[in-house]
Design a protein around this motif. Structure first.
Motif, PDB file in Angstrom:
ATOM      1  N   LEU A  68      -7.080  12.372 -19.674  1.00  0.00           N
ATOM      2  CA  LEU A  68      -7.004  10.951 -20.017  1.00  0.00           C
ATOM      3  C   LEU A  68      -5.563  10.430 -19.885  1.00  0.00           C
ATOM      4  CD1 LEU A  68      -9.441   9.315 -20.829  1.00  0.00           C
ATOM      5  CD2 LEU A  68      -8.725   9.458 -23.196  1.00  0.00           C
ATOM      6  N   THR A  69      -4.599  11.271 -20.258  1.00  0.00           N
ATOM      7  CA  THR A  69      -3.200  10.868 -20.124  1.00  0.00           C
ATOM      8  C   THR A  69      -2.840  10.680 -18.642  1.00  0.00           C
ATOM      9  OG1 THR A  69      -2.666  12.078 -22.124  1.00  0.00           O
ATOM     10  CG2 THR A  69      -0.811  11.478 -20.751  1.00  0.00           C
ATOM     11  N   THR A  70      -3.368  11.553 -17.796  1.00  0.00           N
ATOM     12  CA  THR A  70      -3.106  11.412 -16.356  1.00  0.00           C
ATOM     13  C   THR A  70      -3.679  10.094 -15.839  1.00  0.00           C
ATOM     14  OG1 THR A  70      -3.171  13.808 -16.139  1.00  0.00           O
ATOM     15  CG2 THR A  70      -3.375  12.542 -14.104  1.00  0.00           C
ATOM     16  N   VAL A  71      -4.885   9.761 -16.283  1.00  0.00           N
ATOM     17  CA  VAL A  71      -5.487   8.487 -15.857  1.00  0.00           C
ATOM     18  C   VAL A  71      -4.615   7.317 -16.339  1.00  0.00           C
ATOM     19  CG1 VAL A  71      -7.520   6.998 -16.027  1.00  0.00           C
ATOM     20  CG2 VAL A  71      -7.805   9.457 -15.848  1.00  0.00           C
ATOM     21  N   ILE A  72      -4.124   7.412 -17.566  1.00  0.00           N
ATOM     22  CA  ILE A  72      -3.255   6.357 -18.105  1.00  0.00           C
ATOM     23  C   ILE A  72      -1.998   6.227 -17.247  1.00  0.00           C
ATOM     24  CG2 ILE A  72      -1.709   5.826 -20.051  1.00  0.00           C
ATOM     25  CD1 ILE A  72      -3.957   6.786 -21.929  1.00  0.00           C
ATOM     26  N   LEU A  73      -1.417   7.360 -16.851  1.00  0.00           N
ATOM     27  CA  LEU A  73      -0.214   7.326 -16.008  1.00  0.00           C
ATOM     28  C   LEU A  73      -0.519   6.661 -14.664  1.00  0.00           C
ATOM     29  CD1 LEU A  73       1.402  10.856 -16.624  1.00  0.00           C
ATOM     30  CD2 LEU A  73       2.005   8.685 -17.661  1.00  0.00           C
ATOM     31  N   VAL A  74      -1.696   6.945 -14.132  1.00  0.00           N
ATOM     32  CA  VAL A  74      -2.079   6.318 -12.856  1.00  0.00           C
ATOM     33  C   VAL A  74      -2.185   4.800 -13.034  1.00  0.00           C
ATOM     34  CG1 VAL A  74      -3.967   6.095 -11.182  1.00  0.00           C
ATOM     35  CG2 VAL A  74      -3.219   8.361 -11.917  1.00  0.00           C
ATOM     36  N   PHE A  75      -2.791   4.369 -14.121  1.00  0.00           N
ATOM     37  CA  PHE A  75      -2.889   2.920 -14.366  1.00  0.00           C
ATOM     38  C   PHE A  75      -1.500   2.295 -14.475  1.00  0.00           C
ATOM     39  CE2 PHE A  75      -7.406   3.406 -15.714  1.00  0.00           C
ATOM     40  CZ  PHE A  75      -7.921   2.393 -14.927  1.00  0.00           C
ATOM     41  N   VAL A  76      -0.603   2.978 -15.145  1.00  0.00           N
ATOM     42  CA  VAL A  76       0.767   2.452 -15.280  1.00  0.00           C
ATOM     43  C   VAL A  76       1.419   2.365 -13.899  1.00  0.00           C
ATOM     44  CG1 VAL A  76       3.066   2.947 -16.191  1.00  0.00           C
ATOM     45  CG2 VAL A  76       1.080   3.205 -17.658  1.00  0.00           C
ATOM     46  N   GLY A  77       1.251   3.425 -13.099  1.00  0.00           N
ATOM     47  CA  GLY A  77       1.862   3.455 -11.762  1.00  0.00           C
ATOM     48  C   GLY A  77       1.359   2.341 -10.878  1.00  0.00           C
ATOM     49  N   VAL A  78       0.046   2.148 -10.872  1.00  0.00           N
ATOM     50  CA  VAL A  78      -0.531   1.102 -10.014  1.00  0.00           C
ATOM     51  C   VAL A  78      -0.089  -0.277 -10.510  1.00  0.00           C
ATOM     52  CG1 VAL A  78      -2.690   0.093  -9.184  1.00  0.00           C
ATOM     53  CG2 VAL A  78      -2.481   2.565  -9.392  1.00  0.00           C
TER      54      VAL A  78
ATOM     55  N   LEU B 222       0.832  -1.209   0.000  1.00  0.00           N
ATOM     56  CA  LEU B 222       0.000   0.000   0.000  1.00  0.00           C
ATOM     57  C   LEU B 222       0.863   1.254   0.000  1.00  0.00           C
ATOM     58  CD1 LEU B 222      -2.924  -0.898   2.425  1.00  0.00           C
ATOM     59  CD2 LEU B 222      -3.026  -0.528  -0.030  1.00  0.00           C
ATOM     60  N   ALA B 223       1.938   1.205   0.818  1.00  0.00           N
ATOM     61  CA  ALA B 223       2.835   2.369   0.864  1.00  0.00           C
ATOM     62  C   ALA B 223       3.485   2.598  -0.504  1.00  0.00           C
ATOM     63  CB  ALA B 223       3.898   2.149   1.934  1.00  0.00           C
ATOM     64  N   GLY B 224       3.852   1.509  -1.164  1.00  0.00           N
ATOM     65  CA  GLY B 224       4.443   1.629  -2.506  1.00  0.00           C
ATOM     66  C   GLY B 224       3.455   2.205  -3.501  1.00  0.00           C
ATOM     67  N   LEU B 225       2.203   1.742  -3.386  1.00  0.00           N
ATOM     68  CA  LEU B 225       1.144   2.252  -4.271  1.00  0.00           C
ATOM     69  C   LEU B 225       0.960   3.754  -4.097  1.00  0.00           C
ATOM     70  CD1 LEU B 225      -1.912  -0.182  -4.225  1.00  0.00           C
ATOM     71  CD2 LEU B 225      -0.896   0.904  -6.205  1.00  0.00           C
ATOM     72  N   VAL B 226       0.907   4.165  -2.821  1.00  0.00           N
ATOM     73  CA  VAL B 226       0.695   5.586  -2.528  1.00  0.00           C
ATOM     74  C   VAL B 226       1.861   6.405  -3.084  1.00  0.00           C
ATOM     75  CG1 VAL B 226       0.560   7.298  -0.669  1.00  0.00           C
ATOM     76  CG2 VAL B 226      -0.759   5.184  -0.519  1.00  0.00           C
ATOM     77  N   LEU B 227       3.094   5.923  -2.854  1.00  0.00           N
ATOM     78  CA  LEU B 227       4.269   6.663  -3.354  1.00  0.00           C
ATOM     79  C   LEU B 227       4.267   6.749  -4.877  1.00  0.00           C
ATOM     80  CD1 LEU B 227       6.980   7.973  -2.242  1.00  0.00           C
ATOM     81  CD2 LEU B 227       5.381   7.081  -0.561  1.00  0.00           C
ATOM     82  N   ASP B 228       3.821   5.681  -5.535  1.00  0.00           N
ATOM     83  CA  ASP B 228       3.749   5.708  -6.996  1.00  0.00           C
ATOM     84  C   ASP B 228       2.756   6.774  -7.471  1.00  0.00           C
ATOM     85  OD1 ASP B 228       5.681   3.988  -7.771  1.00  0.00           O
ATOM     86  OD2 ASP B 228       4.361   2.351  -8.354  1.00  0.00           O
ATOM     87  N   LEU B 229       1.605   6.829  -6.789  1.00  0.00           N
ATOM     88  CA  LEU B 229       0.599   7.821  -7.185  1.00  0.00           C
ATOM     89  C   LEU B 229       1.104   9.239  -6.940  1.00  0.00           C
ATOM     90  CD1 LEU B 229      -2.662   6.048  -5.935  1.00  0.00           C
ATOM     91  CD2 LEU B 229      -1.790   6.230  -8.271  1.00  0.00           C
ATOM     92  N   VAL B 230       1.814   9.417  -5.814  1.00  0.00           N
ATOM     93  CA  VAL B 230       2.384  10.742  -5.515  1.00  0.00           C
ATOM     94  C   VAL B 230       3.420  11.098  -6.596  1.00  0.00           C
ATOM     95  CG1 VAL B 230       3.852  12.017  -3.885  1.00  0.00           C
ATOM     96  CG2 VAL B 230       1.952  10.621  -3.035  1.00  0.00           C
ATOM     97  N   ALA B 231       4.247  10.115  -6.943  1.00  0.00           N
ATOM     98  CA  ALA B 231       5.286  10.368  -7.962  1.00  0.00           C
ATOM     99  C   ALA B 231       4.653  10.752  -9.297  1.00  0.00           C
ATOM    100  CB  ALA B 231       6.168   9.133  -8.124  1.00  0.00           C
ATOM    101  N   ILE B 232       3.574  10.056  -9.667  1.00  0.00           N
ATOM    102  CA  ILE B 232       2.911  10.364 -10.947  1.00  0.00           C
ATOM    103  C   ILE B 232       2.335  11.781 -10.936  1.00  0.00           C
ATOM    104  CG2 ILE B 232       0.809   9.851 -12.261  1.00  0.00           C
ATOM    105  CD1 ILE B 232       1.519   6.899 -11.750  1.00  0.00           C
ATOM    106  N   ALA B 233       1.680  12.120  -9.813  1.00  0.00           N
ATOM    107  CA  ALA B 233       1.102  13.467  -9.714  1.00  0.00           C
ATOM    108  C   ALA B 233       2.213  14.512  -9.823  1.00  0.00           C
ATOM    109  CB  ALA B 233       0.344  13.610  -8.398  1.00  0.00           C
ATOM    110  N   ALA B 234       3.324  14.257  -9.133  1.00  0.00           N
ATOM    111  CA  ALA B 234       4.430  15.227  -9.141  1.00  0.00           C
ATOM    112  C   ALA B 234       5.051  15.335 -10.536  1.00  0.00           C
ATOM    113  CB  ALA B 234       5.477  14.817  -8.113  1.00  0.00           C
ATOM    114  N   ILE B 235       5.270  14.196 -11.160  1.00  0.00           N
ATOM    115  CA  ILE B 235       5.898  14.202 -12.494  1.00  0.00           C
ATOM    116  C   ILE B 235       5.006  14.924 -13.507  1.00  0.00           C
ATOM    117  CG2 ILE B 235       6.554  12.715 -14.439  1.00  0.00           C
ATOM    118  CD1 ILE B 235       7.490  10.661 -12.272  1.00  0.00           C
TER     119      ILE B 235
END
Lengths: 218, 288
Positions: free
Chosen positions: B191-201, B81-94
């Motif tokens: 839509l690109t942001t949603v795609i990035l989230v799917f990739v991150g998760v 879960l912590a990894g998932l959260v960090l991935d989502l934070v990283a995607i938002a930041a990037i």
């Protein structure tokens, strides 16, 4: 419907501190065919992107079909503008001809059958029905541009913006495309604005021509 | 057969054990279901990575998930879960930094890739997290999944399938050309942001499942193989899923038969298929 399809007053566009467009003003009436000509770097593509709302104006205003670009009303009617971009899109991943045309229907609130009908009608109108199942990457430049036009027709546009559509075409394909554009303009009263520096295109009769240089009309 | 269990423990199974009997063990059954789900549906995210050239981003997400796992272990919370959260934070930041700065996604991803791995090492050192536990995420374990992990994988699978099928023409438009998607009335940035989230998760979940070092075998290789054979975007997605499903199921049973870790069996099978795909591509081009 306004008789003015595009109205631009005192448009300035800056990118990274450099002024690309300098106080441009332009009026295009509905049903007109206009070529914006000029050398590379004159700002033709930036002008096109500003009309599409992809580039923000630093000063001035653009009205498309009576709505200020960037407004909510314009955003709702964005699909009324068809866009054929600069070069045949280089796509090396698997996408079929039909899927390219289908993109034109993706923001339409229509049933599946109606969308299918629009795709088939648009492909028939530009004579590319036979390209449905072909891989886009393996098509010629002329075939790709036909699919682009069919994609735009699916949107039922009132304005067609074409950015150097003939740049990668051989003389025969160029002539076919120009004929096709003429027919679409006459039958559908489709307003067309084309950016080009292709000498043969500039010699086309029945197209108005505006010359651009260093971000302004000459 | 041997696979690393969660927290550094080990689960050893007799290679001769009957597969049917093995399925009676909840960790094995869960692992099988998770692997099948991942094989069937995670290659959809692989298509996004391949088409939008997100290969650097994928590495960044692996490092961010490692940082998340280190923080999770330090704070005694679920590392997945912590990894998932960090991935989502990283995607938002990037996404934000790339948009605001106008820099290419690759440059911004590289910055975050280095930053997150640096921070991960700092957290591991300062919090006294056993390195083997933190780095356990690099090789993962299909037999250490909890019910929550499996539920997350199931939810993700449903979500990405719905996303691709219900929004197919819009997704296809963004994958084709972002400017054309915009001009066709698609909200391509969203839509690109949603795609990035799917990739991150998908990266975060697969790191737990088969590890960072092998996740490409499920995420990317099926998509690459499908790109050789498909003739349409629909076919691309579908074939990537079928190839991914084949690799995961065949890999699972091969791991039983040959007494090797499931993740490496899946990877070797996917790599063999890729080799066959390359031969097919070369041959078909020559014929064409």
């Amino acid at each position: 419907m306004s008789e003015e399809c595009i109205r631009i007053d005192g448009l300035h566009v800056q990118r990274e501190g450099v002024e690309i467009l300098r106080g441009l003003s332009l009026m295009v009436a509905c049903g007109d065919r206009l070529i914006v000509a000029g050398p590379n770097g004159a700002g033709k593509t930036t002008l096109m992107k500003a009309i599409l709302g992809m580039v923000r104006a630093s000063a001035g205003r653009i009205l498309v079909l009576g709505q200020p670009v960037g407004s909510r009303e314009w955003s709702r009617g964005r699909r009324r503008i068809g866009y054929v971009n600069q070069e045949s899109v280089h796509v090396d991943f698997p996408v079929s001809g039909r899927e390219v045309v289908e993109i034109g229907t993706c923001s339409l609130r229509l049933g599946r059958a109606e969308k299918r009908r629009r795709i088939e009608d648009a492909m028939a109108a530009v004579g590319c029905s036979h390209l449905q199942g072909r891989m886009y990457a393996r098509l010629s430049g002329g075939e790709k541009q036909k699919l682009s036009l069919a994609r735009c027709l699916c949107q039922d546009p009132q304005l067609l913006l074409l950015d150097e559509p003939t740049s990668s075409l051989d003389p025969r394909s160029r002539s076919e495309l120009m004929d096709l554009l003429r027919v679409l303009n006459e039958r559908r009263r489709l307003t067309m604005v084309m950016v080009s520096h292709d000498a043969q295109v500039l010699s086309e009769p029945e197209w108005k021509i505006e010359h651009m240089e260093a971000g302004a009309f000459a | 057969m041997e696979d690393r269990a969660h927290g550094g423990g080990r689960l050893r199974l007799n290679a001769q054990v009957n597969i049917i009997q093995a399925f009676a063990y909840p960790p094995i059954f869960r692992g099988f279901i998770a692997l099948v789900l991942a094989g069937c549906f995670f290659p959809l995210a692989g298509v996004f990575i391949l088409r939008l050239n997100l290969v650097t981003l994928r590495f960044t997400l692996m490092h961010a998930a490692l940082l998340g796992a280190a923080i999770g272990l330090a704070l005694h919370i679920d590392p997945l879960l912590a990894g998932l959260v960090l991935d989502l934070v990283a995607i938002a930041a990037i996404a934000r930094v790339a948009r605001e700065s106008g820099l290419a996604l690759g440059y911004v991803s590289t910055f975050f890739m280095v930053l997150t791995i640096g921070l991960a090492f700092a957290v591991i050192y300062k919090a006294g997290v056993p390195a083997k536990d933190a780095f356990g995420i690099l090789w993962g374990s299909i037999y250490s999944l909890t019910r929550i992990d499996l539920a997350l994988i199931g939810l993700y699978s449903v979500a990405i399938v719905l996303f691709v099928t219900l929004l197919f023409p819009r997704v296809s438009a963004v994958l084709f050309h972002r400017e054309i998607a915009w001009a066709s009335g698609v909200h391509e940035a969203a839509l690109t942001t949603v795609i990035l989230v799917f990739v991150g998760v998908s990266v975060a979940l697969l790191m737990q499942l088969i590890g960072a070092l092998l996740l490409d075998s499920i995420l990317l290789l099926p998509a690459i193989i499908a790109s050789f054979t498909a003739r349409s975007t629909r076919g691309f997605f579908l074939q990537a899923c079928i190839i991914g499903a084949f690799c995961s199921v065949a890999g699972f049973f091969t791991s039983f038969a040959l007494d090797v870790p499931a993740s490496s069996a899946v990877t070797v099978i996917a790599a063999c298929l890729l080799g066959a795909g390359l031969i097919y591509r070369r041959f078909s081009r020559r014929v064409a």
